[in-house]
Structures are given as structure tokens and as C-alpha cells.
Enzyme design. Structure first.
Site, short mmCIF file in Angstrom:
data_model
loop_
_atom_site.label_atom_id
_atom_site.label_comp_id
_atom_site.label_asym_id
_atom_site.label_seq_id
_atom_site.Cartn_x
_atom_site.Cartn_y
_atom_site.Cartn_z
CE LYS A 197 -9.55 2.14 -3.61
NZ LYS A 197 -10.41 2.20 -3.56
N GLY A 352 -2.71 5.66 8.08
CA GLY A 352 -3.43 4.76 8.95
C GLY A 352 -2.68 2.62 8.70
N GLY A 375 -6.59 10.91 7.32
CA GLY A 375 -6.72 11.99 6.22
C GLY A 375 -6.11 12.61 6.60
P1 ADP Z 1 -2.77 3.22 4.33
O1 ADP Z 1 -3.02 3.21 5.26
O2 ADP Z 1 -1.18 3.34 5.38
O3 ADP Z 1 -2.24 4.93 2.87
P2 ADP Z 1 -3.59 2.53 2.09
O4 ADP Z 1 -4.57 2.61 2.88
O5 ADP Z 1 -3.27 2.73 0.78
O6 ADP Z 1 -2.75 2.78 3.15
O7 ADP Z 1 -3.51 0.61 1.86
C1 ADP Z 1 -3.12 -0.41 2.46
C2 ADP Z 1 -4.10 -1.37 1.68
O8 ADP Z 1 -3.21 -1.55 0.75
C3 ADP Z 1 -3.07 -2.33 2.92
O9 ADP Z 1 -4.59 -3.32 3.20
C4 ADP Z 1 -3.04 -3.94 2.21
O10 ADP Z 1 -3.13 -4.88 1.88
C5 ADP Z 1 -3.04 -3.76 0.50
N1 ADP Z 1 -2.30 -3.74 -0.55
C6 ADP Z 1 -0.90 -3.23 -0.53
N2 ADP Z 1 0.08 -4.55 -1.52
C7 ADP Z 1 -1.27 -4.77 -2.27
C8 ADP Z 1 -1.09 -5.31 -4.02
N3 ADP Z 1 0.28 -6.15 -4.45
N4 ADP Z 1 -2.27 -6.24 -3.97
C9 ADP Z 1 -3.11 -5.99 -2.81
N5 ADP Z 1 -3.53 -4.80 -1.80
C10 ADP Z 1 -2.39 -4.62 -1.85
MG MG Z 2 -5.47 2.49 4.85
#
Ligand code: ADP
Ligand code: MG
Length: 402
Positions: A197, A352, A375
Site C-alpha cells: 500500500k 521486511g 518499522g
Molecule cells: P515491505 O515489507 O518490503 O515494506 P510491504 O509489506 O509493503 O513490503 O508489501 C509486501 C506485500 O505486497 C507482499 O506480501 C506482496 O505479496 C504484496 N504485493 C506486491 N505486489 C502486489 C500486487 N500487485 N498485488 C497484491 N499484492 C502485492
Molecule cells: Mg511487509
């Protein structure tokens, strides 16, 4: 550096309270992922080899100030001992007479692990009395818990005001690597950003907007940006509110920062329907399909930008990397990061899921740094002051003036 480090003290024969982030996932009472334990080994080995009497404390999970046997650090201590190749003693409290006796019973080079500091409500309240009780177990304090540095708790912040305080090796490495992304970064500077998001990362966009030349955007948040630009993203995951996406696009336009968005994607009718995953150009309405990864052409464009960069930060996977059909975008971006690193660029993976993807896809070892903080890393990239770090800096300047 504005704080003291392990090299600034002589630890032989001294009791040292070390705050680590041993908050590992447990499954059936066993450590399910030991990444954080491995990250703590450097400091613990250094102190052991320096002849310190090491007293380790950490939190585990969210026991909300009450003793919860399922969140005991005892099994974590066993795993840590195996990784260190030396015994780790354990005491089922973190303050009080029992702990004092255990700490005083340590010989040079021995290690004692205390019970979960969050069994006490005073920990998260950063209660000064509790910080003093923790401090009573030692003569020095080392904060190595980068993953918890965004919390002002007694064991991460309060103790630094009571004992002579220094950063551990992990804390130091994290801050050095992340500072390269915010203090005088070399250009070209690319931020590849994805994940679920936008709302989670508005602060990162706003802060890095003043530093980077290019954002390469993917993941669920990419869908939201596309929707904000009027692209039909069908059933794709996207934020309901397009306001933040529009605001970020406007900010970037005003600053002349390039916002690269997907032009093609891997789409399917359902997450589970991997066998029908197909490449699609994002020019026609997607109807009942959803975007699950950036497409090959988009990944190629992002990889090109990354290979030309001198500084790269990768935060949030480009697609649903957990499933094989939607992992290529993240893999191609990761390979470009590895190549940029070989050519001398500074490359950092943060978040993460981005870190998990880096390990899964095999490029974790080929970049400059994979951050262990979730975080804490995000807050650093948002330009916020981390209370745990600020306390170390305050302790260093107090030591200088006294
Ligand atoms: P990070 O932990 O690296 O900051 P986030 O927690 O914001 O990343 O997001 C990771 C999640 O986003 C993963 O579980 C992944 O499956 C999901 N994701 C990535 N691309 C998409 C997409 N196009 N549609 C739905 N979910 C997605
Ligand atoms: Mg994450």
C-alpha cells in the site's frame, strides 16, 4: 559518528548490558527464522572475545506487560548458543535480585540472556525507575537493537541515560548503510519501491523525493498510482483513496523527479490462478483480471535505470513474490541491484518483505546491505529521528562534556 561504538570502551571484566532485537518468529516453541539471531552474532562474539561479562536483553512479541510463557526468550537463548558455539545462560527475569546474582556470577567472556523485557509494563512506558533496574545489572550499555530503535522504551532508550552507552556492530552497520541513502548520496539515485500500500510509505516518498532522481514503482502501490493516472486496473489490489497517490505524483512533477510506472504487467483472474498468469500491456481495461507483478518490459526499464545508478534503495517487492508466477519482476530488479553493486554503486534493501524476497531470490549477498529493520528502517527513510539512536548520541555528548 556522533555516538560511541564498541571500539570506544575496554570491556574486559566489565558487565555489559546489551540490547539486541531477538524478536524472532516462533513456531511450536521453536525459532522459525533466525535472521535476527545471526545479525546479533557480531556484537555478541566481539564482546565475548573482548572478555566482557555480557548480559543480553530483548523483547519478544507483544505480551503487553504480562508474563506469557509462550513468549519466553528461553528457546531463543538455546538457538543463540548453538549459533555462537558457546553456552548462553538464561534467567527467567530481567530485573531484580535473581538477575543481579546471575550477572555477578558471570566470568569474563560469558553470556547471560535475560527474560523478555516486555513482561513488565514499565518497559514500553520507558519508566525511568525500570531503566535504572535494568542498568543495575551492568556497568556499560550497548544498544545493538536497530530493529527496535524507533521505539523509546526503557531497554532501548531509558538505559542509555543511566549507563555509559555505545552502539553495537549491527546498529553501527545499519546506520552507516542507511545514512548513505540520506546524507550526500551519490547520483544517479534510484528508489525501486513496491509492496502492498501507498499509505504505509507516504512518508518515505515525501522524504526521498528531496534526494532521489527516479522512483521505479511496482507492487500493489503501483496499481494505485496507475489508477490515479486514470488507468483501468480491473480487480487489482489498490488503495481506495487515490488522494495520496495524486499528491505524490504532483510533488514529483514539481521537483522534476521521474516517476516510472508499469507499462505492462503479469495479470491473472485470481491470486491462486497462477497457471493462467499472462503478460498484458496496460492500455486496455483489465476487466475481471488483476495485476500481480510488473511485466518484462517494465522490469527491463527499471533494471536499466538501476544499472546506471550510483545509489539504489529497494523497498517493497515489485509483485506477489511469494508465488512463483509473480516473482520475476522482483528477481530482475534484484539482479540489476547486484550488477549495480558490482560496478561500485551503494545498494540497500529495506523492508521486511523486500528483505525476505532478497534472501529467497538469492541477491541478498550481492548488495551493499540488507536492512534487518522493518518499522525502524521505514522511519529512518522517512527522515525521522530514531529515539534509540538519539539516546546514544545524547550519551556520547554527555560523556564528552563530563
Ligand atoms: P515491505 O515489507 O518490503 O515494506 P510491504 O509489506 O509493503 O513490503 O508489501 C509486501 C506485500 O505486497 C507482499 O506480501 C506482496 O505479496 C504484496 N504485493 C506486491 N505486489 C502486489 C500486487 N500487485 N498485488 C497484491 N499484492 C502485492
Ligand atoms: Mg511487509
Amino acid at each position: 559518528m556522533r555516538f560511541l561504538t564498541l571500539r570506544d570502551f575496554d570491556y574486559r571484566g566489565k558487565r555489559v548490558l546489551v540490547r539486541e532485537d531477538l524478536n524472532v518468529p516462533l513456531r511450536d516453541g521453536n525459532v522459525a527464522d533466525e535472521t535476527r539471531l545471526v545479525a546479533a552474532l557480531g556484537t555478541l562474539r566481539a564482546l565475548r572475545d573482548a572478555g566482557a561479562r555480557t548480559v543480553v536483553c530483548s523483547h519478544l512479541g507483544r505480551p503487553d506487560g504480562k508474563r506469557d510463557p509462550k513468549l519466553s526468550l528461553r528457546p531463543v537463548g538455546e538457538r543463540l548458543a548453538a549459533l555462537l558455539g558457546t553456552p548462553v545462560r538464561f534467567v527467567d527475569e530481567c530485573v531484580g535480585a535473581k538477575v543481579r546474582a546471575a550477572a555477578e556470577g558471570l566470568a569474563d567472556g560469558e553470556i547471560l540472556l535475560l527474560e523478555n523485557v516486555r513482561f513488565h509494563p514499565e518497559e514500553e512506558k520507558n519508566d525511568p525507575g525500570f531503566a535504572k533496574e535494568l542498568a543495575a545489572n551492568a556497568e556499560r550499555y550497548v544498544n545493538d537493537a536497530f530493529g527496535t530503535a524507533h521505539r523509546a522504551h526503557a531497554s532501548t532508550e531509558g538505559v542509555a541515560h543511566v549507563l555509559p552507552a555505545a552502539a553495537g556492530l549491527l546498529m553501527e552497520a545499519e546506520l552507516a548503510a542507511l545514512s548513505a541513502l540520506t546524507d550526500h548520496p551519490q547520483h544517479a539515485y534510484v528508489c525501486a519501491i513496491g509492496g502492498a500500500k501507498i499509505v504505509d510509505k507516504i512518508g518515505v516518498f515525501k522524504h526521498l523525493m528531496t534526494k532521489v532522481d527516479t522512483f521505479c514503482i511496482g507492487g500493489g502501490m503501483g496499481n494505485t498510482f496507475l489508477a490515479a493516472n486514470g488507468v483501468d486496473v480491473g480487480k487489482s489490489l489498490r488503495d481506495a483513496d487515490l488522494g495520496p497517490a495524486k499528491e505524490i505524483l504532483e510533488l514529483a512533477a514539481a521537483r522534476g523527479v521521474a516517476m516510472l510506472l508499469p507499462g505492462d504487467a503479469v495479470v491473472s483472474k485470481a491470486l491462486e490462478d497462477e497457471s493462467h498468469a499472462a503478460e498484458a500491456l496496460l492500455v486496455e481495461p483489465l476487466g475481471d483480471r488483476m495485476i500481480l507483478d510488473i511485466g518484462e518490459a517494465t522490469a527491463g526499464v527499471y533494471a536499466d535505470a538501476i544499472r546506471k545508478a550510483r545509489t539504489v534503495v529497494f523497498n517493497g517487492p515489485m509483485g506477489v513474490y511469494e508465488r512463483a508466477a509473480y516473482r520475476d519482476g522482483t528477481r530482475i530488479v534484484g539482479e540489476a541491484l547486484a550488477e549495480a553493486t558490482r560496478m561500485g554503486a551503494t545498494t540497500v534493501v529495506g523492508g521486511g518483505d523486500a528483505a525476505a524476497a532478497a534472501h529467497m531470490l538469492g541477491f541478498a549477498g550481492a548488495v551493499t546491505h540488507v536492512s534487518t529493520g522493518g518499522g525502524a528502517t521505514l522511519e529512518f527513510l522517512e527522515g525521522k529521528t530514531l529515539p534509540g539512536v538519539a539516546a546514544l548520541e545524547a550519551a556520547a555528548s554527555a560523556a564528552q562534556t563530563s
